[in-house]
Design an enzyme around this catalytic site. Structure first.
Site, PDB file in Angstrom:
ATOM      1  N   SER D  46       2.536  -0.397  -9.421  1.00 23.63           N
ATOM      2  CA  SER D  46       2.965   0.514  -7.855  1.00 23.63           C
ATOM      3  C   SER D  46       1.238   1.574  -7.825  1.00 23.63           C
ATOM      4  O   SER D  46       1.172   2.337  -9.052  1.00 23.63           O
ATOM      5  CB  SER D  46       3.784   1.430  -8.137  1.00 23.63           C
ATOM      6  OG  SER D  46       4.171   1.797  -6.657  1.00 23.63           O
ATOM      7  N   GLU D  47       1.240   1.140  -6.441  1.00 21.82           N
ATOM      8  CA  GLU D  47      -0.647   2.020  -6.298  1.00 21.82           C
ATOM      9  C   GLU D  47      -1.181   3.628  -6.505  1.00 21.82           C
ATOM     10  O   GLU D  47      -1.840   3.997  -6.447  1.00 21.82           O
ATOM     11  CB  GLU D  47      -0.955   2.239  -4.549  1.00 21.82           C
ATOM     12  CG  GLU D  47      -0.031   2.413  -3.638  1.00 21.82           C
ATOM     13  CD  GLU D  47       0.715   1.366  -3.015  1.00 21.82           C
ATOM     14  OE1 GLU D  47       0.766   0.639  -3.848  1.00 21.82           O
ATOM     15  OE2 GLU D  47       1.060   0.945  -2.221  1.00 21.82           O
ATOM     16  N   ASN D  48       0.336   4.033  -6.632  1.00 21.33           N
ATOM     17  CA  ASN D  48       0.377   5.084  -7.126  1.00 21.33           C
ATOM     18  C   ASN D  48       0.717   5.561  -8.806  1.00 21.33           C
ATOM     19  O   ASN D  48       0.069   7.063  -9.094  1.00 21.33           O
ATOM     20  CB  ASN D  48       1.394   6.583  -6.773  1.00 21.33           C
ATOM     21  CG  ASN D  48       2.413   5.770  -7.358  1.00 21.33           C
ATOM     22  OD1 ASN D  48       2.602   4.935  -7.051  1.00 21.33           O
ATOM     23  ND2 ASN D  48       3.810   6.531  -7.682  1.00 21.33           N
TER      24      ASN D  48
END
Lengths: 229, 233, 233, 229
Positions: D46-48
């Site tokens: 997840s890019e976060n």
């Protein structure tokens, strides 16, 4: 009279304000951390990924994974942290290090500094010095005032390849404390027993003598009869 | 003895001036400094440029600042979440400017600023509308565009634990933009769940070393950010 | 079930080919993959380009590889430590090429490669001999030079703990170049003090996520790297 | 006949090999993680700042600090890790993510993809989609084969602003699996009950029919009587 190597380090330590983040180069700069009074929070950074480095490790208490950039075994102070090289140089290049204390071979009147390659040196090596010279907010130089052949190291113009142009803020030697200013070099202090004329005679670049120029306040144990080499 | 702690979020935002550029941490709620945001709203500074991944909630958080007309320009990657009414209304009226930046480029531009770099070449965006006006070149056979470092006056983040030296530790997905943002502003303040004694955070687990942080303030999370919600922020 | 572990360092270096570019981790002893280095020496690949902060010890570690004439080119920041006889002798005879890179630039070039960036502008070196032949420009009032991403075929590092998914945790000053190096090579192998079950490394304290690592091999530290010594490496 | 949204996700999941690192966009892609068989190691990014994300959190078990890039509360699998945004996008831009599964508004025969701005959309937003489209090793698109007005979304040329040129490797729709190749689009599979001609009739760009083109092998529960919207 002049200062010992430890005397130069002591004199630098007096100028480092509480709360400052400091990187110490090899040689005389390494000695600076020994002269920070207990209770004064000064944070030492090592470019191999340590902030909050303590004193050198005592023999028999070395940890093989805990070395400084000079490959000496060190200790940690409370509140220390570890990180990787990119982060370490973000601290340096990003201007987060308040003071880099570096040894130098030559400093010029305009703040140019040379410390990474001597003419006789056949294998070059730059390490982290160049990033520190470009990146630290204040670059302080510690060195002997003259070479071991008696030649001045504070020059009108550097003869050796530069580490960084216009980077030095203040020079600490065994003979003097000299500021680099836009108007040239300013003599702030001279070693006990010396005088501005004597310092100038060992300095190629012209020195303006500060209005409040004075003898250094350094304990006698740091005084040396002979110039430091 | 160095002590970077502040007693209140009011002190944290006191130095903010009209026209300041602010890096606002957080991605969704984790890492968002909700209490500082509310204090900033009361503080009154205007004509702000805010850098944040999104555009805030409806009328709270960054949405509140925008609602109040304090924000002149937003630099963001995803300001279009349906929940972001305040931004969207003002944007459509031309009352707030938008610089749209791909999320990875945004993070990297902030990191570059904090790392003393001038900018970098990235493939992201080459050949798209977001490359308009940008320098480009082919590197290793790939077209890349030049992106500049993004500096700021202030950075505000939330962390999990902090100490008086400014060391910060984040929990789970709180790290996000906060780690680079703490490096890239002149004045950095973190609100934290817990202020702990120096030495309590394992040196291996300090995510933001104190060198990057000016102030730490312990404050409970803003109630709005403890709600379990699926609304976009 | 994914299992990235290898039984021996011999397997770790088996794919190395003549002419390969190798990122060699470690700064001093911490993080240096001493057992992989010895295996690489036996493996026989030659005409290697090695990227490492220094130039290795006398006739062991990287010094051993250079002593054996396996290294065509060294990319390093500080190859001039007095203890580095092997490199220095061959360098002075013109038998090994040197690309000298400031330490921060070296770390950043490796990170850029691992991050898909083409290069960056840095102030470090501008106006010095090390800027010779490099593009320069003024950014935010400061002269900066362009530095390219530095990619490699292999990266070899040492970590403290690793798991079968390739997650790595370092101890103290072991992180150094190893973190960026693991991101920047096609084939990445870590030797570790201890192979631990998946889940043993706290998700908050994984310094190199497994996505960057191809293989992990548990092996005792090379005896040479447990000596307490003040000799440069 | 066609596939449900879950059917499209199921079909994608069949193609993700063990050991792959996968980023799932919002919409249909989010459903993919639900169809990875137990025991098959596929790692969701997840890019976060999360690698090794598990299923969505059960109601009452949400952790406010554990969300995915779509701001949904999620769980962790053993071996997960947390990191910051620069590191997360190093994974994406550096080609470490093996598969990005993204929703799209349009895909062109040459692999161009558009998913970040519709003509009617007044506030633009790009998020992490552009970095994923440029950076992931393989970009897989999931979408309905036609718009809710019945217009083809696989086109000779995109009409909307591009997310990235030449990025798509394979397209999964409710009607077909189509590969993007240097020689143009190749129809690999069609939904149960359909045939290549029907798929072509709903596709603007010409499709070559693969020699081994076949009906999709998808359980009946994922079959839909009507086209998916």
């Amino acid at each position: 009279m002049s200062l010992t190597r430890d005397g130069i380090a002591y004199r630098v330590a007096c100028d480092l304000p509480e709360g400052s983040y400091v990187n110490l180069g090899i040689g005389i700069p390494t000695l600076v951390s020994g002269y920070i009074p207990a209770g004064k929070d000064v944070f030492f950074h090592s470019e191999n990924g340590i902030l909050g480095m303590g004193a050198l490790a005592q023999p028999g208490h070395e940890d093989p994974d805990l070395i400084n950039a000079g490959k000496q075994y060190v200790t940690l102070n409370p509140g220390a942290s570890f990180f990787d090289h990119p982060t370490s140089f973000s601290m340096i290049r990003g201007g987060h290090i308040n003071f880099a204390v570096l040894g130098a071979l030559e400093v010029a009147a305009n703040g140019d500094m040379a410390n990474w390659r001597t003419p006789g040196e056949k294998v070059p090596g730059v390490g982290g010095a160049m990033d520190l010279a470009f990146g630290a907010k204040n670059v302080l130089v510690t060195m002997t005032h003259v070479t071991n052949k008696g030649k001045p190291k504070i020059l009108n113009k550097c003869s050796l390849p530069l580490t960084a142009p216009h980077c030095v803020k203040r020079i600490y030697t065994d003979m003097a404390v000299v500021d680099v200013t836009p108007e040239g070099l300013v003599l702030r202090e001279f070693a006990p027993g010396l005088d501005p004329q004597t310092v100038q005679s060992k300095t190629e670049a012209p020195l303006r003598v500060a209005a409040d120029c004075k003898e250094m306040n350094v304990p006698p144990k740091f005084h040396a009869a002979q110039p430091t080499t | 003895m160095v002590n970077k702690t502040l007693a209140t979020v009011t002190e944290a935002v006191a130095p903010v001036f009209d026209g300041a550029t602010i890096l606002l941490g957080g991605f969704g709620d984790p890492g968002l400094p909700g209490q500082i945001l509310e204090a900033l709203r009361l503080q009154g500074a205007k004509n702000l440029t805010v850098v944040h991944n999104g555009s805030g909630g409806g009328t709270h958080s960054l949405g509140g600042l925008i609602h109040d007309g304090k924000v002149k320009k937003l630099i963001a990657s995803f300001p279009s979440n349906p929940g972001n009414q305040s931004f969207q209304e003002r944007y459509l009226k031309g009352e707030v400017e938008l610089e749209l930046v791909p999320q990875g480029t945004l993070a990297e531009r902030i990191r570059a600023a904090g790392s003393g770099l001038g900018g970098f070449f990235t493939p992201t965006g080459a050949g798209t509308d977001l490359a308009a006006g940008k320098e480009s070149r082919v590197i290793d056979g790939r077209e890349m565009i030049f992106e500049r470092a993004l500096h700021a006056d202030f950075a505000f983040v939330r962390a999990y634990r902090g100490d008086r030296l400014g060391n910060l530790n984040y929990r789970m997905a709180m790290r996000n933009f906060n780690v680079p943002m703490c490096t890239a502003a002149k004045h950095v303040v973190a609100e934290v769940d817990e202020l702990v004694p120096v030495g309590s955070i394992d040196p291996e687990n300090v995510h933001t070393p104190g060198i990057f942080v000016d102030h730490v303030v312990q404050v409970a999370r803003h109630p709005e950010y403890l709600k379990i919600t699926t609304e976009g922020r």
